[in-house]
Design an enzyme around this catalytic site. Structure first.
Site, short mmCIF file in Angstrom:
data_model
loop_
_atom_site.label_atom_id
_atom_site.label_comp_id
_atom_site.label_asym_id
_atom_site.label_seq_id
_atom_site.Cartn_x
_atom_site.Cartn_y
_atom_site.Cartn_z
N ASN A 119 43.69 38.00 40.20
CA ASN A 119 44.59 38.01 41.19
C ASN A 119 44.69 36.51 42.30
OD1 ASN A 119 41.68 37.62 41.79
ND2 ASN A 119 41.74 38.36 43.98
N GLU A 217 30.60 36.92 41.42
CA GLU A 217 31.26 37.34 42.70
C GLU A 217 31.98 38.48 42.40
OE1 GLU A 217 33.52 38.23 45.46
OE2 GLU A 217 34.82 36.48 44.49
N CYS A 251 39.75 40.08 47.00
CA CYS A 251 38.23 40.96 47.18
C CYS A 251 37.78 40.71 48.59
CB CYS A 251 37.18 40.07 46.40
SG CYS A 251 37.11 38.29 46.75
N GLU A 432 28.60 30.73 46.51
CA GLU A 432 29.20 29.65 46.10
C GLU A 432 29.54 28.82 47.63
OE1 GLU A 432 31.95 30.92 42.56
OE2 GLU A 432 32.27 31.99 44.37
#
Length: 451
Positions: A119, A217, A251, A432
């Site tokens: 994406n 993630e 996301c 992160e």
């Protein structure tokens, strides 16, 4: 750099190159590594337009989004970690009565396996490569097989930037082949993955025999909570953007909008009107807001969610199946979909529980703060949320109670890369960011000195 057709020896060769390069690269000072990262950032920035054009054509995103978001952020990723690696400190404590001093040291781990999604291809690939090599690791990266072009373009700049051979290796192939081989390789002690929760489950299972360090993630089913004192003039355009940016293929996109009942009708009317202004069409047209979805299969998946909602009695207020989709002649066979707004959806509907990952959002009403917190938390995901209210006490109170790794209030996607990024529940493991990525990509050791 290995390329298709797939050969299992590609991963083997890449890991060996990374392993061989590790001793020299890890012995370089943070300052030396920083200079190389900054040079790579400069080279990508110099070719920003070429990278943006490639990203748009490869992924389907609009050229405007690639120019203003994807490639600038990839450049910033390298510059950010080039800077942050120079400013970390270690810990030290004293035990005077014992005559001891304790301190910690950190060292790179080794070969990092990095798997990034389709994406935000270069954006998320560099979000992993930059901290990994800044910390002194070498890497084997696997971009999505659906969007690998900009990864290949970046590889052509590595030597010019001064990255030694073997420090950054890229393998191309599917997750089931290249990704699996990387995850299972005994000489790759850590894996950083961004993608679906289902794939993360497979990575966890396959890496378990090796006790690998994992950063995962994953997906989200992100709520926006809009109280009756929200500033709708700011809230509505921002929530349209948070729902449909990058075709909803982020996301962090909003897919559940909870609106307090007193303003529900007004919000819905204005939100639908704003969503209809978003132009769907040729991604190369700088006036277009919504480009093409990633594939025919993904388009059908997203459309099926809309059909399921209708079958359950929900109302589609605009977009798919309601409004005509007018496309230029050259794009009429493409994988395009209008921004779609669904109302009167039950909380237990798959459209309210599952990640759709397309230009679809659901709008429902709520009455009380207590009620909406419970409903917002009533999914397996916990990545991000937004809260809209003019009441400072309320936004703090609600933010603390939401089961989300990130909560934005009266804004969306405002990021400070120094701070942790990641989700709760099925949205991931680990974080992160400047400090969190440093800790993930290094091994800590406690040393005690008796004097």
């Amino acid at each position: 750099m290995a390329s298709d057709p797939w050969d299992p020896l590609h991963v083997e060769a890449a890991v060996k190159a990374a392993k061989d390069a590790f001793p020299v690269w890890s012995s370089k000072s943070p300052s030396e590594r920083s200079q190389i990262l900054n040079k790579l950032a400069d080279l990508i920035e110099h070719d920003l337009e070429a990278f943006a054009q490639a990203e748009s054509k490869d992924q389907g995103k609009t050229i405007t989004f690639a120019r203003t978001v994807d490639i600038p952020r990839a450049v910033h990723n390298f510059r950010f970690f080039a800077s942050s690696i120079l400013h970390h400190v270690t810990e030290c404590t004293e035990m005077p009565t014992m005559g001891c001093v304790h301190y910690t040291s950190r060292a790179p781990v080794g070969v990092a396996g990095l798997i990034s999604p389709w994406n935000l291809p270069l954006y998320l690939l560099t979000w992993k490569i930059a901290p990994a090599i800044a910390c002194g690791n070498t890497v084997v990266a696997k971009p999505s097989e659906m969007t690998s072009v900009t990864a290949w373009m970046m590889c052509k700049l590595l030597e010019k930037a001064g990255v030694p051979p073997g420090v950054v290796n890229v393998v191309f192939g599917t997750g089931a082949k290249a990704g699996e081989a990387l995850v299972c390789h005994p000489d790759v002690p850590l894996i950083s993955f961004t993608g679906s929760t289902l794939t993360a489950q497979r990575i966890t299972e396959r890496s378990a025999p090796h006790c690998k360090r994992l950063s995962l993630e994953l997906g989200g089913k992100n709520p926006a909570i809009i109280f009756d004192d929200a500033d709708l003039s700011h809230c509505i355009p921002t929530t349209v953007r948070s729902s449909f940016a990058n075709q909803g293929e982020i996301c962090l996109c909003t897919s559940r909008i909870f609106v307090q009942r007193g303003i529900y009708s007004e919000f819905l009317k204005r939100f639908v009107a704003e969503a209809k202004k978003w132009k769907t069409g040729n991604p190369s047209d700088p006036t277009v807001d919504v480009g093409a979805l990633i594939s025919k299969e993904h388009l059908e998946k997203v459309r099926n969610y809309v059909k399921k909602a209708q079958a359950e009695g929900a109302r589609v207020l605009c977009g798919e199946g309601v409004d005509p989709l007018a496309l230029p002649p050259g794009n009429q066979k493409g994988y395009f979909m209008l921004p779609t707004v669904i109302a009167e959806v039950k909380d237990e509907s798959c459209c309210m529980q599952e990640e759709i990952f397309g230009p679809v959002t659901c709008v429902v009403a709520f009455d009380t703060e207590e009620e909406v917190i419970k409903r917002a938390n009533g999914v397996k995901y916990g990545l991000a949320a937004t809260v809209w209210s003019g009441n400072v006490g309320r936004v703090h109170r609600v933010a603390h109670r939401l089961q989300s790794g990130l909560v934005w209030t009266n804004c969306w996607l405002v990021r400070d890369l120094n701070l942790p990024f990641g989700g709760m529940k099925a949205s991931g493991i680990g974080r992160e960011g400047a400090k969190d990525s440093y800790e993930f990509f290094t091994e800590v050791k406690t040393i005690t000195i008796k004097h």
